[in-house]
Scaffold this active site. Structure first.
Site, PDB file in Angstrom:
ATOM      1  N   THR A  59      23.831  -6.270  44.069  1.00  0.00           N
ATOM      2  CA  THR A  59      23.702  -7.610  43.631  1.00  0.00           C
ATOM      3  C   THR A  59      24.104  -8.509  43.909  1.00  0.00           C
ATOM      4  O   THR A  59      23.824  -8.868  45.582  1.00  0.00           O
ATOM      5  CB  THR A  59      23.717  -7.814  42.333  1.00  0.00           C
ATOM      6  OG1 THR A  59      25.502  -7.448  41.242  1.00  0.00           O
ATOM      7  CG2 THR A  59      23.519  -7.096  41.723  1.00  0.00           C
ATOM      8  N   THR A  96      33.739  -0.259  34.840  1.00  0.00           N
ATOM      9  CA  THR A  96      33.398  -2.254  35.896  1.00  0.00           C
ATOM     10  C   THR A  96      31.907  -1.911  36.021  1.00  0.00           C
ATOM     11  O   THR A  96      31.266  -1.050  34.940  1.00  0.00           O
ATOM     12  CB  THR A  96      33.476  -1.488  37.400  1.00  0.00           C
ATOM     13  OG1 THR A  96      32.700  -2.989  37.846  1.00  0.00           O
ATOM     14  CG2 THR A  96      32.992  -0.124  37.744  1.00  0.00           C
TER      15      THR A  96
END
EC number: 2.3.1.35
Lengths: 403, 403
Positions: free
Chosen positions: A153, A190
């Protein structure tokens, strides 16, 4: 910005697993944003997911599918988290799983969905449906690097690690990719990480290996203290090598390699943290418990004042000391606490160390990678937590993210 | 930067109390940085202090002196926190207290010392000693505004509030000043705040009034989540009016006025938070307990992602929702949570509200003062926490603070 220069290393193929990455138009036109990972029959997958109570739709489906069926594919999109999207979000995931299942000729519950990106916007499910055939066409054992790129991202670079292990039972491969740069304070895993091996590992052992590795890697990093709604980490064992992981020595060897690989990936996330210019390792030693050590380490690692001092390369140890003092440790004897910055003594006996040299400390604090060692001198437990500095660019990235 | 424009209001003198402010050369040459507050005999003082376990030397002495003797003076310096300074720091405080006591002809234990500023640098005690006679010469009942200015560190403006109360027993005055801009997440009191009245209040009541007011004002603000080593708040009752605070109705009236004054001062600190461009009130309602409500409110108020979205004026409600979800509330039913931004419905039933209008939400989010209302819909407790946004200037100020 990111710390250092980290080209993606060679990622060895993992027999039994193929990856296909395409641009579905979810994130930015023409950029890869959809990844399919196809698994041979007999593969096993262990997963850990965010403990944020607002869990994205794909997280809930991924957990249920992993629990109820034998996985044959992972489906990952970036650009949209499909979180806070209500019943429409659920329908979007179900539809995409069904579409991929029909192409791969498996059951929808054999597809494990993952999403990452903006929270609260409707998932463009029809674009994903439309792009899935091309992703399946692209499937290749050599698709790791493209997939590492396709799950990004705000990451400035793709993240991957790979190694080959010579077990007593025979040679196996271990390859992993991860993404994440902001909203990073995993409380389980994560944002997204996928690690695969061709070893044959039974399900309980696979789960345990994943849990243990995550505890000291992805669960020990923080960019901004914000736990995402979509965090997930998967460990895949295709078994395609025919090498069974069962001898104790092999298990230990594999667990060590997996832990090292996960720590490397976790540190890659921190080094590529939003706006990061330095990586910081906070080592807390001499704690009475791991929980206590983590509490101190995270309090220091998440202090905005410590992180802005790190950005400035300023050994402003008063801020470290203040953070230790507010970490909420009962009966902390502050006079026993010792703090070093990369071997340079800073604090002892409740004040600055007599051996403190500002010029040396400033030099250490201005390095690409900085280590604080904080010895509480009250027990035998130790942990390391990794973070990055807080820069103008962190603010810029997060003030502009949706614009 | 600071939110809005807040000239210091008129600060009424409090009979029985005089303030003297001078430049002692601790902070910047020629700028006021030393304040003495002299109290008439018979004055009472209640104090609350930081719970950070690294407590500055003056905090330890102030607590002991308040406990052991009848206070006659408060001595406040800015520019240096005298924290993390070991035995030398203790000797510096003792020396300065003795010097002021000899000028005022009282005991050293009747002087209550306070310091704020950089942590870990030796206090220039000799400069303070040298400047104390001038500070005593400057003592005046009209010294409030100068004192509000003289206790600032990175504050861009002086902070004060004042009111007159018509109690049944007669008229009394209530005046307070505060300072604080960074390292603000008081765990007892803000960095420094001094509130005084000429009412006659006995010591147990004075302590209770202070504790109750602080709990909903200075303990409900956060600029950066960092609790200082020097936080302190004092409530002074000189008794000079001869008006005794004892009737229940008077106590209630006084307590309400004190609470309102402390909230105003606390909000002033947030509005002047380092780099602040907007003030944010996070109201959590429908909680099972005050602790639970505070936990959610502070998690949202301290989220760097929420604070950078606020800086951008971006109603990125996904970040609010993610923060609520990671606040660690057991069994939170996320589908019941409702979030409004200044009356504009944002989140309900686990997703965006059907009445959400991005243009309206964006307008609300771009105001100087923004309120999030987060209804957990599981109990009857409510709290409000105040914070500010996270801007480039926060990073600049804290990266440059020591340079």
């Amino acid at each position: 910005m990111a710390v250092g220069n980290a080209p993606l290393p060679t990622l060895h193929p993992v027999p039994g697993l193929r990856l296909g990455t395409v641009a579905a138009g979810i994130r930015k036109a023409g950029e890869p944003d959809l990844v399919v990972i196809a698994l041979d029959e007999g593969s096993r997958v262990a997963g850990v997911f965010t403990r944020n109570q607002f869990r994205a739709a794909p997280v809930r489906f991924a957990e249920a599918h992993l629990r109820d069926d034998a996985p044959r594919a992972l489906m990952i999109n970036t650009g949209n988290a499909n979180a806070g999207t209500g019943p429409d979000g659920d329908r979007a995931v179900e539809g995409n799983c069904a579409q991929l299942a029909s192409i791969l000729d498996c059951r929808p519950t054999q597809v494990i969905p993952y999403s990452t990106g903006v929270i609260g916007e409707p998932l463009p499910a029809e674009r994903i449906d439309a792009a899935l055939p091309a992703a399946v066409d692209a499937l290749s054992e050599n698709g790791w690097a493209a997939a590492a790129d396709g799950i990004r991202t705000t990451d400035t670079r793709a993240k991957g690690r790979s190694c080959r292990l010579e077990l007593e039972a025979g040679p196996v491969t271990l390859t992993g990719i991860a993404k994440g740069s902001g909203m990073i304070r995993p409380d389980m895993a994560t944002m997204l990480a996928y690690v695969a091996t061709d070893a044959d590992i039974d399900q309980p052992l696979l789960r345990r290996l994943l849990r243990d590795a995550v505890a000291v890697s992805f669960n020990r990093i923080s960019v901004d203290g914000d736990t995402s709604t979509n965090d997930a980490c998967a460990l895949i064992a295709t078994g395609a090598s025919g090498i069974q992981l069962s001898a104790q020595a092999d298990i230990r060897c594999f667990a060590d390699a997996l832990e090292a690989l996960c720590i490397d990936l976790a540190r890659e996330i921190v080094a590529d943290g939003e706006g990061a210019t330095r990586e910081l390792a906070v080592q807390v030693t001499g704690a009475r418990s791991v929980a206590e050590a983590e509490q101190v380490a995270f309090t220091v690692a998440e202090s905005p004042l410590v992180k802005t001092a790190l950005f400035a390369g300023d050994p402003n140890w008063g801020r470290i000391l203040a953070a230790v003092g507010r970490a909420g440790i009962e009966d902390l004897e502050v006079d026993r606490v010792r703090i070093h910055i990369d071997g340079c003594p800073i604090v002892e006996a409740g004040g600055v160390s007599p051996d403190y040299r500002e010029s040396i400390a400033a030099e250490r604090m201005a390095a690409d990678r900085v280590t604080f060692r904080i010895d509480l001198d009250r027990g035998r437990q130790a942990v390391t937590v990794w973070t990055c500095d807080f820069s103008y660019d962190y603010v810029r990235i997060n003030a502009e993210y949706r614009s």
